[in-house]
Design an enzyme around this catalytic site. Structure first.
Site, PDB file in Angstrom:
ATOM      1  N   ARG A  49       9.580   1.863  -2.830  1.00 36.51           N
ATOM      2  CA  ARG A  49       9.336   0.404  -2.944  1.00 36.51           C
ATOM      3  C   ARG A  49      10.620  -0.354  -2.657  1.00 36.51           C
ATOM      4  NH1 ARG A  49       6.787   1.109  -7.135  1.00 36.51           N
ATOM      5  NH2 ARG A  49       4.908   1.254  -5.902  1.00 36.51           N
ATOM      6  N   ASP A  91       0.869  -1.165   0.000  1.00 38.41           N
ATOM      7  CA  ASP A  91       0.000   0.000   0.000  1.00 38.41           C
ATOM      8  C   ASP A  91       0.905   1.213   0.000  1.00 38.41           C
ATOM      9  OD1 ASP A  91      -2.733   0.845  -0.019  1.00 38.41           O
ATOM     10  OD2 ASP A  91      -2.190   1.930   1.788  1.00 38.41           O
TER      11      ASP A  91
HETATM   12  P1  IMP Z   1      -2.102   1.748  -4.243  1.00 37.58           P
HETATM   13  O1  IMP Z   1      -1.237   1.409  -3.094  1.00 37.58           O
HETATM   14  O2  IMP Z   1      -2.111   0.671  -5.276  1.00 37.58           O
HETATM   15  O3  IMP Z   1      -3.459   2.209  -3.836  1.00 37.58           O
HETATM   16  O4  IMP Z   1      -1.391   2.939  -5.010  1.00 37.58           O
HETATM   17  C1  IMP Z   1      -1.564   4.287  -4.693  1.00 37.58           C
HETATM   18  C2  IMP Z   1      -1.348   5.190  -5.888  1.00 37.58           C
HETATM   19  O5  IMP Z   1      -0.027   5.668  -5.887  1.00 37.58           O
HETATM   20  C3  IMP Z   1      -1.625   4.570  -7.237  1.00 37.58           C
HETATM   21  O6  IMP Z   1      -2.436   5.460  -7.957  1.00 37.58           O
HETATM   22  C4  IMP Z   1      -0.291   4.487  -7.921  1.00 37.58           C
HETATM   23  O7  IMP Z   1      -0.429   4.863  -9.249  1.00 37.58           O
HETATM   24  C5  IMP Z   1       0.537   5.493  -7.165  1.00 37.58           C
HETATM   25  N1  IMP Z   1       1.884   4.970  -7.000  1.00 37.58           N
HETATM   26  C6  IMP Z   1       2.315   4.100  -6.075  1.00 37.58           C
HETATM   27  N2  IMP Z   1       3.609   3.803  -6.253  1.00 37.58           N
HETATM   28  C7  IMP Z   1       3.983   4.514  -7.331  1.00 37.58           C
HETATM   29  C8  IMP Z   1       5.214   4.597  -8.038  1.00 37.58           C
HETATM   30  O8  IMP Z   1       6.238   3.949  -7.739  1.00 37.58           O
HETATM   31  N3  IMP Z   1       5.206   5.413  -9.091  1.00 37.58           N
HETATM   32  C9  IMP Z   1       4.126   6.119  -9.489  1.00 37.58           C
HETATM   33  N4  IMP Z   1       2.960   6.069  -8.884  1.00 37.58           N
HETATM   34  C10 IMP Z   1       2.890   5.261  -7.802  1.00 37.58           C
END
Ligand code: IMP
Length: 183
Positions: free
Chosen positions: A169, A67
């Site tokens: 990450r 997350d």
């Molecule tokens: P979730 O954890 O999948 O809900 O992601 C949250 C949001 O952050 C999503 O819209 C992803 O596109 C964005 N996001 C998360 N990690 C990255 C990244 O490494 N690069 C670009 N966007 C990210």
């Protein structure tokens, strides 16, 4: 101990990064592309914890889920835990409009990796500080085209594969790997 770990997510881009980062620690990961309903909460930890339990119930093997969120200082930490929704609705152009004319563009990404095997739940976090660019650059996914990590003048999108040297990450997964390899 079971060797393989399953990464559960809808997002294949995340999986490719997770796989590439964990392979440097000799941890192999396979992918379960499933949609996991996220609880509404102000806490990324709470969301990650519940997501790991839901994923384990669906996949039936030890899993990791992620997350994460983008936190923009000048917007009081927005979009934070709403990053996914905001990306789908406002997108990168919308974020740049919210910051138009603003000199203060600092922001950070946070990632929480949650592991669950039905008994043990472990959470590892990673953060990268940086800033929001003035324009949307080519390539990447999500907010990659507008996030410039500290230590470079390039966005995550422009950094291409070297993104993994800086990313939230990578930092969370490095902590996870240290824990997992002793577990
Ligand atoms: P979730 O954890 O999948 O809900 O992601 C949250 C949001 O952050 C999503 O819209 C992803 O596109 C964005 N996001 C998360 N990690 C990255 C990244 O490494 N690069 C670009 N966007 C990210």
């Amino acid at each position: 101990m079971e060797k393989n770990i399953t990464f559960a997510s809808t997002n294949q881009n995340k999986f490719l990064e997770v796989q590439s980062i964990l392979s440097t620690r000799n941890i192999s990961v396979d992918f379960s592309q499933i949609h996991l309903v996220e609880i509404q909460s102000d806490s990324l930890e709470g969301i990650a914890r519940e997501k790991a339990k839901t994923a384990f119930a669906k996949v039936g093997r030890q899993v990791i889920v992620e997350d994460d969120g983008l936190f923009i200082d000048n917007l009081g930490g927005f979009p934070g835990q709403y990053s996914s929704f905001v990306f789908r609705t406002l997108g990168n152009d919308g974020i740049l409009k919210l910051l138009a004319g603003s000199a203060k563009r600092s922001a950070y990404f946070r990632s929480l990796i949650a592991f669950y095997n039905g008994i043990t739940l472990s959470i590892s976090d990673g953060r990268v500080d940086g800033r929001i660019s003035d324009r949307v650059t080519e390539g990447g996914w999500g907010y990659d085209p507008i996030f410039v990590p500290d230590g470079t003048n390039l966005t995550f999108a422009e950094l291409k594969k070297s993104k993994n040297e800086y990313s939230h990450r990578k930092r969370a997964l490095e902590k996870f790997a240290l824990w997992y390899l002793k577990f």
